[in-house]
Design an enzyme around this catalytic site. Structure first.
Site, PDB file in Angstrom:
ATOM      1  CG  ASP A 140      17.307  59.245  44.002  1.00 37.67           C
ATOM      2  OD1 ASP A 140      17.456  59.675  45.162  1.00 37.67           O
ATOM      3  OD2 ASP A 140      18.015  58.355  43.501  1.00 37.67           O
ATOM      4  CE  LYS A 141      13.155  67.176  39.028  1.00 35.21           C
ATOM      5  NZ  LYS A 141      13.882  68.404  38.601  1.00 35.21           N
TER       6      LYS A 141
END
Length: 317
Positions: free
Chosen positions: A137-138
């Site tokens: 994830d970011k």
């Protein structure tokens, strides 16, 4: 021609549903049209049936004839390359960096940085995702492997699908997790009403997700430092399973508590270790990335506040 290859991690009753999970930027109708146009192969055999069965280990290839609307540009963005050879690279991704272009992110991604930093990337992931074997994830930090050629990409993707590539994470959870260790086994799929979120679903309604966890340190009844080993690789898996346990990841803006006592720029979740087999030599390789400074600072403050020794997790600091 944009050609992509995926390796199924488990049995899937329908080809269109399998591709819908892999090609998040495509609509279901476009995927169905590509299948009907003969652009998809299962184990090298063309199929025009959207309901064709996909079995664990099957290689599914899709050729996308439409040209992409824009080309991904190389950008001189500093990245931490932990290891690199002619076949692959291991990167320590910082918090706040999206892995690949899409969903409004056309620059500043890890792919933009990789195109500048590396001399080659595999083409299996397509023009928008060159070299990308798996994602994090970011706002999750830590390790992911990047393929530099198609042969290496197939090998690494197969290792993830067959669960021989091991991925270990550390996370700080809200509250006091009572069990010292355990395994979470659920189905995970799209949230029924909030489509940008994932959720634990009734059996048979999502994809099997298996996560092992072990408590490393407790900070009173307020926080728990945990180690997680992924046995499957569903979107947001650790974050969703942590919420399912009743102890979401600290700083998680999607699955965490609305009121956060600790201020962070995102969830305190870090991909600490990656174990894999070299695609060419067959050598067993292990890579580690220490926690980012902000995560370390928070742990050190908690240790001081709750009189907890750091010896149990000194290796990750």
């Amino acid at each position: 021609m944009d050609k992509r290859l995926f390796v199924a991690e488990e049995n899937c009753k329908r080809l269109d549903l399998f591709l819908n999970e892999q090609l998040e930027e495509f609509t279901r109708s476009r995927i169905k049209k590509l299948i009907e146009d003969g652009c998809v192969q299962i184990k090298g055999n063309p199929t025009k049936k959207a309901g064709a069965e996909v079995k664990a280990g099957d290689e599914v290839t899709i050729e996308i004839p439409d040209a992409v609307e824009y080309a991904v540009q190389a950008e001189n963005i500093p990245i931490d390359i932990v290891y690199e050879d002619q076949d692959f690279a291991v990167v320590n991704k910082p918090q706040g960096m999206t892995v690949h272009v899409g969903n409004g992110n056309e620059s500043g991604t890890l792919v933009n940085a990789l195109l500048y930093a590396l001399d080659s990337l595999s083409g299996i992931g397509g023009v928008l995702r060159p070299g990308i074997v798996h994602r994090i994830d970011k706002d999750t930090t830590g390790l992911l492997v990047v393929a530099k050629n198609d042969k290496a990409h197939v090998s690494l993707a197969s290792q993830i699908a067959q669960k021989t590539c091991k991925r270990t994470y550390y996370a700080l959870l809200e509250g006091n997790l009572k069990e010292d260790s355990g395994r979470v086994v659920t189905d995970i799929g799209r949230h029924p009403t909030e489509r940008l979120k994932m959720a634990v679903l009734p059996d048979g309604k999502g994809k099997l997700a298996v996560t092992d966890f072990a408590v490393i340190a407790r900070f009173g009844t307020d926080y728990t430092l945990c180690k997680f080993d992924l046995q499957t690789g569903r979107t947001h898996q650790i974050r969703v399973h942590a919420k399912h346990l009743g102890h979401p990841v600290v700083g998680d803006p999607v699955y965490g508590f609305k009121k956060q006592k600790i201020k962070t720029d995102g969830q305190l979740l870090h991909a600490w270790q990656l174990q894999l087999t070299h695609p060419t030599s067959g050598e067993q390789m292990t890579f580690n990335a220490p926690l980012p400074p902000a995560f370390c600072d928070i742990l050190k403050k908690l240790c001081k506040q709750y009189a907890v020794e750091t010896g149990a997790f000194a290796e990750i600091l």
